[in-house]
Motif scaffolding. Sequence first.
Motif, short mmCIF file in Angstrom:
data_model
loop_
_atom_site.label_atom_id
_atom_site.label_comp_id
_atom_site.label_asym_id
_atom_site.label_seq_id
_atom_site.Cartn_x
_atom_site.Cartn_y
_atom_site.Cartn_z
N GLY A 235 0.81 -1.21 0.00
CA GLY A 235 0.00 0.00 0.00
C GLY A 235 0.84 1.26 0.00
O GLY A 235 0.53 2.23 -0.70
N LEU A 236 1.91 1.26 0.78
CA LEU A 236 2.79 2.43 0.86
C LEU A 236 3.41 2.73 -0.49
O LEU A 236 3.41 3.88 -0.95
CB LEU A 236 3.88 2.18 1.90
CG LEU A 236 4.92 3.30 2.05
CD1 LEU A 236 4.28 4.53 2.69
CD2 LEU A 236 6.10 2.83 2.88
N MET A 237 3.93 1.71 -1.16
CA MET A 237 4.60 1.91 -2.45
C MET A 237 3.61 2.32 -3.54
O MET A 237 3.94 3.10 -4.43
CB MET A 237 5.34 0.64 -2.85
CG MET A 237 6.56 0.33 -2.00
SD MET A 237 7.85 1.62 -2.11
CE MET A 237 7.61 2.47 -0.55
N PHE A 238 2.39 1.80 -3.48
CA PHE A 238 1.40 2.21 -4.47
C PHE A 238 1.02 3.68 -4.25
O PHE A 238 0.83 4.43 -5.21
CB PHE A 238 0.15 1.34 -4.40
CG PHE A 238 -0.81 1.60 -5.53
CD1 PHE A 238 -0.57 1.10 -6.79
CD2 PHE A 238 -1.94 2.38 -5.32
CE1 PHE A 238 -1.44 1.35 -7.84
CE2 PHE A 238 -2.81 2.65 -6.35
CZ PHE A 238 -2.57 2.13 -7.62
N ALA A 239 0.93 4.08 -2.99
CA ALA A 239 0.64 5.49 -2.69
C ALA A 239 1.77 6.38 -3.18
O ALA A 239 1.54 7.46 -3.74
CB ALA A 239 0.43 5.67 -1.19
N VAL A 240 3.02 5.94 -2.98
CA VAL A 240 4.18 6.71 -3.45
C VAL A 240 4.13 6.88 -4.97
O VAL A 240 4.31 7.99 -5.49
CB VAL A 240 5.49 6.01 -3.03
CG1 VAL A 240 6.69 6.63 -3.75
CG2 VAL A 240 5.69 6.12 -1.53
N ALA A 241 3.90 5.78 -5.68
CA ALA A 241 3.85 5.84 -7.14
C ALA A 241 2.72 6.75 -7.61
O ALA A 241 2.91 7.57 -8.53
CB ALA A 241 3.69 4.44 -7.71
N SER A 242 1.56 6.62 -7.00
CA SER A 242 0.40 7.41 -7.42
C SER A 242 0.61 8.90 -7.18
O SER A 242 0.34 9.73 -8.04
CB SER A 242 -0.85 6.94 -6.68
OG SER A 242 -1.10 5.57 -6.95
N ILE A 243 1.10 9.24 -5.99
CA ILE A 243 1.29 10.65 -5.64
C ILE A 243 2.38 11.27 -6.50
O ILE A 243 2.26 12.41 -6.96
CB ILE A 243 1.62 10.79 -4.15
CG1 ILE A 243 0.40 10.40 -3.30
CG2 ILE A 243 2.06 12.21 -3.82
CD1 ILE A 243 0.68 10.34 -1.82
N SER A 244 3.45 10.53 -6.75
CA SER A 244 4.56 11.10 -7.52
C SER A 244 4.17 11.40 -8.95
O SER A 244 4.73 12.29 -9.59
CB SER A 244 5.76 10.13 -7.51
OG SER A 244 5.44 8.94 -8.21
N VAL A 245 3.18 10.68 -9.49
CA VAL A 245 2.75 10.91 -10.87
C VAL A 245 1.47 11.75 -10.90
O VAL A 245 1.43 12.83 -11.48
CB VAL A 245 2.51 9.57 -11.60
CG1 VAL A 245 1.93 9.82 -12.99
CG2 VAL A 245 3.81 8.79 -11.70
N THR A 246 0.43 11.26 -10.28
CA THR A 246 -0.88 11.90 -10.38
C THR A 246 -0.94 13.22 -9.62
O THR A 246 -1.60 14.17 -10.06
CB THR A 246 -1.96 10.95 -9.82
OG1 THR A 246 -1.85 9.71 -10.47
CG2 THR A 246 -3.35 11.52 -10.04
#
Length: 408
Positions: A235-246
């Motif tokens: 969950g943490l890594m998916f949040a990181v990826a999403s926030i960094s792009v979206t």
Amino acid sequence: MIVTLLVALVGAAVSFLMSIVMWRVGIRFKLYPAIRARDVHTRPTPRLGGVAMFTGLLAALLLASQISYFAPVFYQGREPQIISILCAATLIVVMGVLDDFFDLDWTTKLIGQVIAAGVLAWVGGLQLDSLPIGGVTITSTWSSLALTLITIVVVMNMMNFIDGLDGLVAGIAIIANGAFFLYSYMALQASGSAYYFSLGTLISAVMCGVCLGFLPLNWHPARLFMGDAGSLLVGLMFAVASISVTGSMDPTTFLKAGGGFSRAHYAPAFTLLLLPVAIMIVPGLDFALAVVRRIAAGKSPFSADRKHLHHRLLDMGHTRLHATLIFYAWTAVISVGSLLFFVADQVVAWSFIGGGLVVCALATLAPLSHRKRREYQVQAKPLASTTTEIAVLDPLDRAGATPKERSA
């Protein structure tokens, strides 16, 4: 893209090898908790998979940092961001392992999650600067920080809440991160960026590989669980990826990039910026229902129970494997359908989503029709046996039989 996939394969290989090591260590030293009432497995199973996944993540990122192709991600002023990601991931994994062995109370876990999110947002500067709603910019630093903290904590708990079946979180993470990898890669192409990768692209690809390497030992019947350390890390890594792009992308960027986009393509561009939300619908629904259910019962929203969506599928009559595959199907339909807006006509995308959701709904509700059919058969059986019994006792005692036939 090939270099990124090679890094992901390294993460998969390390995750797989470390999963074998963690499984053998857990069995050898009996490092597994007792089976709880809400668990669906019947034999003690080590929960050290999160450690193996974390090792795979570190190995992949270490390799990527040594490749000049990824220099814009690891250097050029981004060092604090990478360090904050590693520190937050380490904190989450350590806390998850402690929780798996000592069952920490929910306040301690929540505080740990907030601290990890704070490290990312405050120290690393990884914040939601804009929302995918017409490119709305968040001008207040405190508003951006608060929204980022809430987003990270919620996404982590979404993945943690659905972790109850063999291979469930790992498979959903592969589908979600795979879709997000393609999304971010194509989005960067459409925006006219000089690089077709970013931090979000790299993280989603690596997590795809890490979960793929862990899945063989987590597939039903599972020999190793990822535990809270693994689900929170995912969950943490998916949040990181999403926030960094979206979090830093404006939908109108697609329209101004000169990549063949026009006002008619605004809906696909807008929809794709909501992809992180779309592919988290299933975990998000389970999370929302659990929070409402527990608060209504006067309990903590983080207290455990046996009423999650996967428990309800089992109660409906699905096997554990079928329930897992149904979750995969729902996630895949939403993820692939959202991506189709980017590469195909809207009619194709909506048709795929509509048809896929109908098929998923039928598969989900199939046991109910089987149950009704069985109930009908059970109710009809006593009536049939009674009729047969009457016929055997007096086969000639029926309307139209003659006295001679009865005496015979």
